[in-house]
Motif scaffolding. Structure first.
Motif, short mmCIF file in Angstrom:
data_model
loop_
_atom_site.label_atom_id
_atom_site.label_comp_id
_atom_site.label_asym_id
_atom_site.label_seq_id
_atom_site.Cartn_x
_atom_site.Cartn_y
_atom_site.Cartn_z
N LEU A 1 2.33 14.22 -17.86
CA LEU A 1 3.53 15.03 -18.11
C LEU A 1 4.16 15.37 -16.76
N VAL A 2 5.42 14.99 -16.61
CA VAL A 2 6.12 15.29 -15.36
C VAL A 2 6.81 16.64 -15.52
N ASP A 3 6.13 17.68 -15.07
CA ASP A 3 6.74 19.02 -15.18
C ASP A 3 7.18 19.49 -13.79
N ARG A 4 7.74 20.71 -13.77
CA ARG A 4 8.23 21.24 -12.50
C ARG A 4 7.15 21.34 -11.45
N LYS A 5 5.97 21.73 -11.94
CA LYS A 5 4.85 21.91 -11.02
C LYS A 5 4.52 20.59 -10.31
N LEU A 6 4.60 19.51 -11.08
CA LEU A 6 4.29 18.20 -10.51
C LEU A 6 5.37 17.78 -9.52
N ILE A 7 6.63 18.11 -9.86
CA ILE A 7 7.73 17.67 -9.01
C ILE A 7 7.88 18.51 -7.75
N GLU A 8 7.76 19.83 -7.91
CA GLU A 8 8.05 20.70 -6.78
C GLU A 8 6.80 21.16 -6.07
N GLY A 9 5.71 21.13 -6.78
CA GLY A 9 4.46 21.63 -6.21
C GLY A 9 3.98 20.74 -5.10
N PRO A 10 2.83 21.07 -4.54
CA PRO A 10 2.27 20.24 -3.49
C PRO A 10 1.85 18.90 -4.07
N ASN A 11 1.56 18.00 -3.21
CA ASN A 11 1.00 16.72 -3.61
C ASN A 11 -0.10 16.96 -4.66
N PRO A 12 0.08 16.36 -5.87
CA PRO A 12 -0.83 16.68 -6.96
C PRO A 12 -2.29 16.34 -6.66
N ASN A 13 -2.50 15.51 -5.67
CA ASN A 13 -3.88 15.16 -5.34
C ASN A 13 -4.55 16.19 -4.45
N GLU A 14 -3.75 17.19 -4.01
CA GLU A 14 -4.32 18.17 -3.10
C GLU A 14 -4.32 19.55 -3.70
N ARG A 15 -4.17 19.62 -5.03
CA ARG A 15 -4.05 20.92 -5.68
C ARG A 15 -5.25 21.82 -5.45
N GLY A 16 -6.45 21.25 -5.36
CA GLY A 16 -7.65 22.06 -5.23
C GLY A 16 -7.75 22.75 -3.87
N LYS A 17 -6.84 22.38 -2.96
CA LYS A 17 -7.03 22.82 -1.58
C LYS A 17 -6.84 24.32 -1.37
N ARG B 1 0.83 -1.20 0.00
CA ARG B 1 0.00 0.00 0.00
C ARG B 1 0.87 1.26 0.00
N GLN B 2 1.97 1.21 0.77
CA GLN B 2 2.86 2.37 0.84
C GLN B 2 3.50 2.67 -0.51
N VAL B 3 3.88 1.61 -1.24
CA VAL B 3 4.50 1.83 -2.55
C VAL B 3 3.49 2.49 -3.49
N VAL B 4 2.28 1.96 -3.48
CA VAL B 4 1.23 2.54 -4.34
C VAL B 4 0.97 3.99 -3.95
N ARG B 5 0.93 4.24 -2.65
CA ARG B 5 0.67 5.61 -2.19
C ARG B 5 1.80 6.54 -2.62
N ALA B 6 3.03 6.07 -2.52
CA ALA B 6 4.17 6.91 -2.90
C ALA B 6 4.11 7.25 -4.39
N ILE B 7 3.75 6.28 -5.21
CA ILE B 7 3.62 6.54 -6.66
C ILE B 7 2.50 7.55 -6.90
N THR B 8 1.40 7.37 -6.18
CA THR B 8 0.25 8.26 -6.35
C THR B 8 0.59 9.68 -5.91
N ASP B 9 1.29 9.79 -4.77
CA ASP B 9 1.65 11.12 -4.29
C ASP B 9 2.63 11.81 -5.22
N ALA B 10 3.46 11.00 -5.88
CA ALA B 10 4.45 11.59 -6.78
C ALA B 10 3.84 12.06 -8.09
N PHE B 11 2.93 11.28 -8.65
CA PHE B 11 2.48 11.57 -10.03
C PHE B 11 1.00 11.89 -10.14
N GLY B 12 0.28 11.79 -9.04
CA GLY B 12 -1.16 12.05 -9.09
C GLY B 12 -1.93 10.75 -9.33
#
Ligand code: GDP
Ligand code: MG
Length: 315
Positions: free
Chosen positions: A253-269, A140-151
């Protein structure tokens, strides 16, 4: 695609190593990219260590392109294998296992993200072994890490690959029953690790593909490596990859925003304070105003009448 990327990719000579039946199937599948005017396909391979990621990359390319290690961990760096054939380029990115000492190795994940900067992931292969009986929190942790990294959108472009497919389940279970139980358990972990809804899994189900990388893999009369059910697995895997690439969901697309920005799943926050402000201005304030006018209009509020003994009889 840039010239640099073009120059980096080698001619796909491994293709000629496959039996001719496999070659023609692969060329047919690759033809479907040409039809769609796609000249590049990038496949990201992830999973825990030792599950057969690198072996699977080599099987698909038809060469020993990346190192396979039985006992050691693989180091931290991802590897890009790039092969071209008549104007089409297949990129496969092999990554180190994400687990170390019982935890997700954040440094490895960081390196993978930086390595992928400005690249587009068309397909994610999440690799694990078929011949495992249990899933646990590490999965579960591996899946979560992938999800947090790429959305979580990345799971619309994903397949689960189960290696060691030429495996005999314990006597009490048939191969098919074992396979469906193992797949179900793993998909459930993916669903919870990626925080996907049941509905997400129904609208874009994650395919499960079998692989057998061993040199002892059974073959058919055309000399193709086959699964216990007789399917030639390499063309089958490439076909599923093609279907995912062309399934209509957007590549990642892995851009700067995805890498440096907040967790992509929380962008709407960032909207949350705005929503509060909106509620205050347009809901709370008018409500308070209305209450005030109501209070002002009612010359004698109910409680005043009651307390003065006029509203209700007191004993
Ligand atoms: P990675 O750490 O995920 O990249 O895994 P490797 O590809 O380095 O494989 C780890 C070990 O498992 C090696 O000894 C491989 O030969 C072996 N292996 C990988 N895939 C299979 C498979 O499908 N069947 C069998 N029998 N062995 C495999
Ligand atoms: Mg490896």
């Amino acid at each position: 695609m840039s010239m640099a990327a073009l120059q980096m990719s080698r001619e796909w000579t491994g293709l000629q190593q496959f039996p001719s039946a496999t070659q023609s199937k692969l060329l047919e599948v690759l033809g479907s990219f040409k039809e769609k005017d796609m000249s590049t396909l990038t496949v990201l391979v992830m999973g825990k260590g030792g599950v057969g990621k690198s072996s699977t990359v080599n099987s698909v390319i038809g060469e020993k392109a990346v190192a396979v290690s039985t006992f050691q961990s693989e180091g931290l760096r991802p590897t890009l294998v790039s092969r071209s054939r008549s104007g089409f380029t297949l990129n496969i990115i092999d990554t180190p296992g994400l687990i170390e000492g019982g935890y997700v190795n954040d440094q490895a994940l960081e390196l993978i993200k930086r390595f992928l900067l400005n690249k587009t992931i068309d397909v994610l292969l999440y690799v694990d072994r078929l011949d495992v009986y249990r899933v646990d929190d590490l999965d579960r942790q591996v899946v979560r890490a992938i999800t947090d990294a790429f959305g979580k959108e990345i799971w619309k472009k994903a397949a689960v690959v189960l290696t060691h497919a030429q495996f005999s389940p314990p006597d009490v279970l048939s191969y098919d029953v074992f396979l469906s139980r193992r797949s179900d358990a793993l998909l459930k972990v993916v669903r919870s690790g990626a925080r996907l809804k049941k509905q997400d899994m129904q609208t874009s189900p994650i395919p499960v593909i079998l692989a057998e990388n061993s040199g002892r893999c059974n073959k058919n009369e055309d000399d193709e490596k086959i699964l216990p059910d007789g399917t030639a697995w390499i063309p089958n895997l490439v076909k599923t990859i093609t279907e995912i690439a062309l399934n209509g969901s957007k590549s990642i697309l892995v851009d700067r925003k995805l890498i440096e920005g907040p967790n992509p799943n929380e962008r709407g926050k960032f909207l949350i304070p705005l929503i509060f402000a909106f509620q205050y201005l347009f809901i709370m304030r008018p409500m308070v105003r209305r209450i005030k006018t109501d209070v002002a209009r009612e010359s004698k509020p109910a409680w005043e009448l009651r307390d003065s003994g006029l509203g209700s009889r007191r004993l």
